[in-house]
Design an enzyme around this catalytic site. Sequence first.
Site, short mmCIF file in Angstrom:
data_model
loop_
_atom_site.label_atom_id
_atom_site.label_comp_id
_atom_site.label_asym_id
_atom_site.label_seq_id
_atom_site.Cartn_x
_atom_site.Cartn_y
_atom_site.Cartn_z
CE1 TYR A 97 71.19 39.12 9.87
CE2 TYR A 97 71.54 40.44 7.89
CZ TYR A 97 72.04 39.77 9.00
OH TYR A 97 73.40 39.78 9.24
CE LYS A 127 72.54 41.81 11.94
NZ LYS A 127 73.37 41.60 13.14
CG ASP A 147 77.38 31.49 21.29
OD1 ASP A 147 77.88 32.27 20.46
OD2 ASP A 147 76.51 30.64 20.98
CB ILE A 199 81.86 37.76 6.93
CG1 ILE A 199 81.70 39.30 6.94
CG2 ILE A 199 83.12 37.35 7.70
CD1 ILE A 199 82.76 40.08 6.21
#
Length: 274
Positions: A176, A180, A38, A209
């Site tokens: 975005y 994707k 990360d 989510i």
Amino acid sequence: MTGRMSEKVSIITGGASGIGRACCLRFAEEGAKIVVADINLERAEAVADEVASAGGEAIALNVDTSMPEEVAAMASSAVEAFGRIDACVAAAGISHAGYISRDADEQVSADRHDRNDMMLIDKSLSNWQRVLDVNLTGVMLTNQLVAQQMAKSEGGAIVNIASVAGKTALMGASDYCVSKAGVWMLTKCGAIELARHGIRVNAVGPGYIKTSMSGAATSNEAWVEGRIKETPLRRLGEPLDIANACLYLCSDEASFVTGEIIFPDGGLIADSRS
Ligand SMILES: NC(=O)c1ccc[n+]([C@@H]2O[C@H](COP(=O)([O-])OP(=O)(O)OC[C@H]3O[C@@H](n4cnc5c(N)ncnc54)[C@H](O)[C@@H]3O)[C@@H](O)[C@H]2O)c1
């Protein structure tokens, strides 16, 4: 440890938070050795500690997945630590150029909706490029450099985290959505090219989510209510819902599955999936 991922060395990018963290914990529960990779090393170390406290094995690595040399170092450090790489979940991602992943207690409210460059007509090139660099080029580099290591041993399984936003357009999120959609196509290209090396490549496209990324919005009750109403299963997803889909795709149960995308989205885009 025994389990569905017994002894499988698994790199999870974006492993310090949300979906990536859930993958680290779930894969470790099934016996995997975990590399938590990360951009935020402190949070990655905390997840590695969580895995260790639960009896698993994990190391934490600092990586900006948009930087080729850092991704190469991540892949070689994983091999140095554990001997090979069997599985990888590419979950590192950002919702917009200035996005910083945070813990729930340090959530900054609603920055996403305050930005004035959301619409295509105003979008700055540097913001557009940062989203593409992390969300698409970062996933490509992760696939490439991990695959180079996997190809030297017995192959492996890669799962790329896409989004329902790669299938349906979201207002104010062209960077975005395009990133994707690119991840989905990259997954299909990777699947046909890497099969000869024994490497499977699949994608998971989450719906809404509960993570830091949706956090600014989920502190807004009206927003949450609206998203729940849109979702046929009438709830937001949990990070574990996504980790379980990744687990299946990385496990030997999916040994004949490649180039596929699974949408754990509570039915959100069920009518426009094909
Ligand atoms: N939360 C949702 O509703 C949702 C829906 C669809 C797709 N996704 C995707 O799921 C993935 C995980 O997001 P999340 O919701 O768990 O958010 P999150 O913010 O909890 O986790 C993202 C992680 O990625 C790390 N990261 C960001 N940029 C990085 C970089 N350049 N290099 C390395 N690490 C980096 C962050 O530090 C963080 O730990 C993302 O790709 C996101 O686009 C999320």
